[in-house]
Design a protein around this motif. Sequence first.
Motif, PDB file in Angstrom:
ATOM      1  N   ASP A  98       0.782  -1.142   0.143  1.00 42.43           N
ATOM      2  CA  ASP A  98      -0.088   0.120  -0.118  1.00 42.43           C
ATOM      3  C   ASP A  98       0.855   1.116   0.091  1.00 42.43           C
ATOM      4  O   ASP A  98       0.597   2.322  -0.638  1.00 42.43           O
ATOM      5  N   GLN A  99       1.967   1.037   0.597  1.00 37.28           N
ATOM      6  CA  GLN A  99       2.766   2.493   0.748  1.00 37.28           C
ATOM      7  C   GLN A  99       3.434   2.727  -0.683  1.00 37.28           C
ATOM      8  O   GLN A  99       3.604   3.782  -1.116  1.00 37.28           O
ATOM      9  N   SER A 140       1.903   1.518  -3.412  1.00 40.34           N
ATOM     10  CA  SER A 140       0.798   2.032  -4.444  1.00 40.34           C
ATOM     11  C   SER A 140       0.492   3.522  -4.210  1.00 40.34           C
ATOM     12  O   SER A 140       0.089   4.175  -5.055  1.00 40.34           O
ATOM     13  N   GLU A 141       0.417   3.974  -3.077  1.00 37.20           N
ATOM     14  CA  GLU A 141       0.095   5.245  -2.675  1.00 37.20           C
ATOM     15  C   GLU A 141       0.506   6.351  -3.546  1.00 37.20           C
ATOM     16  O   GLU A 141      -0.180   6.989  -4.096  1.00 37.20           O
ATOM     17  N   ARG A 143      -1.558   8.659  -6.276  1.00 40.58           N
ATOM     18  CA  ARG A 143      -1.773  10.124  -6.057  1.00 40.58           C
ATOM     19  C   ARG A 143      -0.676  10.559  -7.333  1.00 40.58           C
ATOM     20  O   ARG A 143      -1.382  11.595  -7.825  1.00 40.58           O
ATOM     21  N   ARG A 182      -6.438   1.397  -7.968  1.00 41.43           N
ATOM     22  CA  ARG A 182      -6.048   0.627  -6.668  1.00 41.43           C
ATOM     23  C   ARG A 182      -5.526  -0.619  -7.376  1.00 41.43           C
ATOM     24  O   ARG A 182      -4.276  -1.186  -7.179  1.00 41.43           O
TER      25      ARG A 182
END
Length: 337
Positions: free
Chosen positions: A113-114, A116-117, A121, A127
């Motif tokens: 997730d880090q 992907s973030e 953005r 996602r």
Amino acid sequence: MTVPPLLEVEHLSVAVRRPGLPPLPILDDISFRLERGETLGIVGESGSGKSMLSLALIGLLPDGARAGGAIRLEGTDLLAASEAELCGIRGQQIGMIFQEPMTALNPAMRVGDQISEGLIRGRGLSRTEARARALALLERVRIPEARRRIDAYPHEMSGGQRQRVGIAIALALEPSILVADEPTTALDVTVQAEILDILAELVAEGDRAMIFVSHDLGVVAKATARTLVLYAGARLEEGRTADLLARPASPYTRGLLAAMPRRPDRSTGAGPAARLATIPGTVPGFAALPPGCRFAPRCADRVAECDAAEPGWRILGAGTQARGVRCIRAGMPEAVR
Ligand SMILES: Nc1ncnc2c1ncn2[C@@H]1O[C@H](COP(=O)(O)OP(=O)(O)O)[C@@H](O)[C@H]1O
Ligand SMILES: [Mg+2]
């Protein structure tokens, strides 16, 4: 029209404000260039300003620090850019790899997730797209069983794996420059070698460049093609890493080299020196720099003239052999002294 260099730092200075006192200069007159496919090492003892220089390059100087000179990325001066422009440049064009990946990672968030973030953005990926890309990045930095590890939390990983995740995050937006500040210092020697391999591969791909910061000349020797030697906020020598190590021009570089552990000499079979030489004394505080050469108080080659005025930057030799040096006594060395 000539194409501007990928990165051109010109007469960069950084000073920090002090209440009731004049600003304290921390970096003085730093200049260098970097092209795609190149790795520049920045080496110097602790406190010489290496991290300050790294932070200046990504526009993340601490509050109260002011930069002068220019940091041009493909011709655009980052020091003249707005915060909004800098946000676009950070990550997209310059990616930062930190010494201790735990400080750069969010302990409460799965590593996938880090990664992907930033992609969601910065690139507007969905996602699902971002997760697929994060997985590819984890594989690229050779995380074993990436498909499973993508859902791990940082504390479930080893230091070396966390640093790989740190590299994956820095790489996510495909920046043209990676700034790695002591990326292997917190790791043990075998893991260090694996991380150095990965970083070398990323630069060898050709469209990217790296600034590799370390206090350890041995690591810089393995990881870089050119080296800039920093001392108390000033550059004392710059040149091709192999030449600089074989024939250091500055007495400070010679001192760093003498303090470096050596492997046994293959031609003579001699083992490493029984005792490592060290440079006597410590890096002076920025508030108490000597009037002449800042290295003079610790220099074995010091003469009276060294204390009279700070020496200017001189270029010795020419072409790829050219060596920059800030020492009145240095000549182009013929052999290791
Ligand atoms: N936030 C800050 N404010 C003021 N001075 C700082 C700050 N961070 C570092 N310094 C000073 O800047 C100098 C260089 O530090 P640093 O760049 O961390 O050196 P290095 O990374 O080479 O060890 C040190 O003298 C340090 O005390
Ligand atoms: Mg540092």
